[in-house]
Design an enzyme around this catalytic site. Structure first.
Site, PDB file in Angstrom:
ATOM      1  N   ALA A 223       0.840  -1.200   0.000  1.00 40.13           N
ATOM      2  CA  ALA A 223       0.000   0.000   0.000  1.00 40.13           C
ATOM      3  C   ALA A 223       0.878   1.255   0.000  1.00 40.13           C
ATOM      4  CB  ALA A 223      -0.918  -0.026   1.220  1.00 40.13           C
ATOM      5  N   ARG A 224       0.994   1.886   1.124  1.00 43.97           N
ATOM      6  CA  ARG A 224       1.869   3.039   1.331  1.00 43.97           C
ATOM      7  C   ARG A 224       2.542   2.872   2.679  1.00 43.97           C
ATOM      8  NH1 ARG A 224       1.303   3.787  -3.332  1.00 43.97           N
ATOM      9  NH2 ARG A 224       0.744   5.711  -4.456  1.00 43.97           N
ATOM     10  N   ASP A 247       7.002  -3.544   0.314  1.00 45.59           N
ATOM     11  CA  ASP A 247       7.420  -2.761  -0.851  1.00 45.59           C
ATOM     12  C   ASP A 247       7.420  -1.278  -0.523  1.00 45.59           C
ATOM     13  OD1 ASP A 247       8.213  -2.467  -3.582  1.00 45.59           O
ATOM     14  OD2 ASP A 247       6.182  -1.810  -4.077  1.00 45.59           O
ATOM     15  N   GLU A 252      10.504   6.877   3.181  1.00 51.25           N
ATOM     16  CA  GLU A 252      11.141   6.363   1.977  1.00 51.25           C
ATOM     17  C   GLU A 252      12.083   7.438   1.433  1.00 51.25           C
ATOM     18  OE1 GLU A 252       8.343   5.031  -0.930  1.00 51.25           O
ATOM     19  OE2 GLU A 252       7.461   3.527   0.388  1.00 51.25           O
ATOM     20  N   HIS A 271       9.801   0.149  -3.201  1.00 56.87           N
ATOM     21  CA  HIS A 271       8.590   0.706  -3.805  1.00 56.87           C
ATOM     22  C   HIS A 271       8.598   0.518  -5.324  1.00 56.87           C
ATOM     23  CE1 HIS A 271       5.252   3.932  -3.078  1.00 56.87           C
ATOM     24  NE2 HIS A 271       4.890   3.026  -3.969  1.00 56.87           N
ATOM     25  N   VAL A 272       8.683  -0.734  -5.727  1.00 53.19           N
ATOM     26  CA  VAL A 272       8.814  -1.060  -7.149  1.00 53.19           C
ATOM     27  C   VAL A 272       7.579  -1.761  -7.714  1.00 53.19           C
ATOM     28  CG1 VAL A 272      11.321  -1.236  -6.968  1.00 53.19           C
ATOM     29  CG2 VAL A 272       9.915  -3.284  -6.618  1.00 53.19           C
TER      30      VAL A 272
END
Length: 308
Positions: A223-224, A247, A252, A271-272
Site C-alpha cells: 500500500a503506502r 514494498d 522512503e 517501492h517497485v
C-alpha cells in the site's frame, strides 16, 4: 486545448486525439515547455510526490489533473475546487498483483535464505527445508479495490481461501468492513494490505493489528508506508513471531540504520510494485482516453473523492 505530460514516450502512446488538442512534454518542474496560463489538462510525473502540487499555482486555467499512480494521497485535498483530480485506477493492477504474489512465494519458500546461501556458495538443503508453502493458506486481503481483486485472481490457482476487507462491508460480494479486522486477523496465514493512504488508513497496521496476527503469519504491505507504524513493525518483527514482505516503508527511502534491513524474516523492495516495462503503455492508454473524454465534454473516469 493544451495538455502537459511528463514523458516524451507518451506522445506516441496516447492514440488519436482531437485536432484542437496540443500535447507538450513537461518533464522537469523547473522548466516549463511553454506558457502555462492556458494548460487545461496536466499529467504529473509518476511518484512525483507532494512537491509537484506547487506547480498548481502556476496553472490558472487548469481543469484536470490526471495522476499516473493508483494512490492520490499526495494530491487529495491540495487541488483547487475547480480542478478534477483523477487517479490511475486499473493501470497498476497487473504489476502490483504480480509483486504481491512474488513476495508471498518468495517468503514462504525461503528464497531469501537460498539467495544468501548462493552468495556464500553453500548448499543448504538440510538447513532450509522443508520450507512453508502457499497451498492451503488462508489469505486476508485488506483493500478490496481493483488491485485487491487482481491479487485474489492471481492467487486463486494456488489452492488458498480468501477473506476480503474494504472500507465498508459489501455482504452481497462477501466483503467485510475494516472494523471486523480484530476478529479476522487471528485466522489469517497471509495478510495482504493494499489500501490507499487516507486519514482513515494511516497507521492501520499498528501494535494491535500485528499482535492479532497468529504466530508464523506473513504480512505483505503493498500500500503506502505510513499505513503502518514503523516502530510497531520493528518491535513485532524483531521478535521473529511473524514475517513480512514490504514494498513500502515510512520514511522512503528507508534509512540505512533501520533494523528492518537486517531482519532475516523481512523482505524489502524499494517501492517497485508499479515500476515495470508495461507501465507507460497502460498509463497513456488511460491518459489518452481521459483527454478524449474531456475534449468531448464527457464525464471523466477514476475521479478521486474523499481520497479514494
Amino acid at each position: 486545448m493544451k495538455v502537459w505530460i511528463p514523458h516524451q514516450a507518451g506522445l506516441n502512446l496516447l492514440g488519436e486525439l482531437p485536432a484542437n488538442v496540443t500535447v507538450e512534454v513537461f518533464e522537469h518542474t523547473d522548466r516549463m515547455p511553454s506558457e502555462p496560463a492556458d494548460v487545461r489538462f496536466w499529467v504529473p510525473p509518476f511518484l512525483g510526490g507532494s512537491d509537484g502540487t506547487a506547480v498548481l499555482r502556476e496553472l490558472p486555467d487548469l481543469a484536470v489533473v490526471q495522476l499516473l499512480s493508483a494512490g492520490a494521497d499526495a494530491w487529495a485535498g491540495r487541488t483547487p475546487p475547480a480542478v478534477t483530480l483523477c487517479d490511475a485506477r486499473g493501470v497498476h493492477d497487473p504489476s502490483t498483483a504480480e509483486w504481491v504474489v512474488t513476495a508471498i512465494l518468495t517468503q514462504l519458500r525461503a528464497f531469501p535464505a537460498f539467495v544468501r546461501a548462493q552468495a556464500e556458495r553453500r548448499w543448504t538443503f538440510a538447513e532450509n527445508t522443508p520450507t512453508d508453502e502457499l497451498a492451503g493458506k488462508r489469505v486476508l486481503i485488506v483493500g478490496a479495490g481493483s488491485i485487491g481483486a487482481a491479487v485474489r485472481d492471481r492467487l486463486a490457482p494456488f489452492d488458498v481461501s480468501f477473506t476480503l476487507v474494504a472500507r465498508t462491508a459489501r455482504p452481497e460480494q462477501g466483503v467485510h468492513a475494516v472494523e471486523e479486522l480484530p476478529r479476522l486477523l487471528p485466522d489469517a496465514d497471509v495478510v495482504v494490505v493494499i489500501v490507499p493512504l487516507t486519514d482513515q488508513t494511516r497507521g492501520l497496521i499498528d501494535e494491535k493489528f500485528l499482535a492479532a496476527m497468529p504466530d508464523g503469519a506473513l504480512l505483505v504491505n503493498a500500500a503506502r508506508g505510513p499505513v503502518a507504524h514503523t516502530e510497531a513493525l520493528v518491535a513485532e518483527l524483531g521478535t521473529g513471531r511473524i514475517s513480512a514482505a514490504l514494498d513500502v516503508t515510512d520514511p522512503e527511502p528507508l534509512p540505512a540504520d533501520s533494523p528492518l534491513w537486517v531482519m532475516p524474516n523481512v523482505l524489502l523492495t524499494p517501492h517497485v510494485g508499479g515500476s515495470v516495462h508495461g507501465l507507460l503503455p497502460r498509463a497513456y492508454r488511460l491518459v489518452g482516453d481521459q483527454i478524449r473524454r474531456f475534449a468531448a465534454g464527457q464525464p471523466l473516469i477514476n475521479t478521486v473523492v474523499d481520497g479514494y
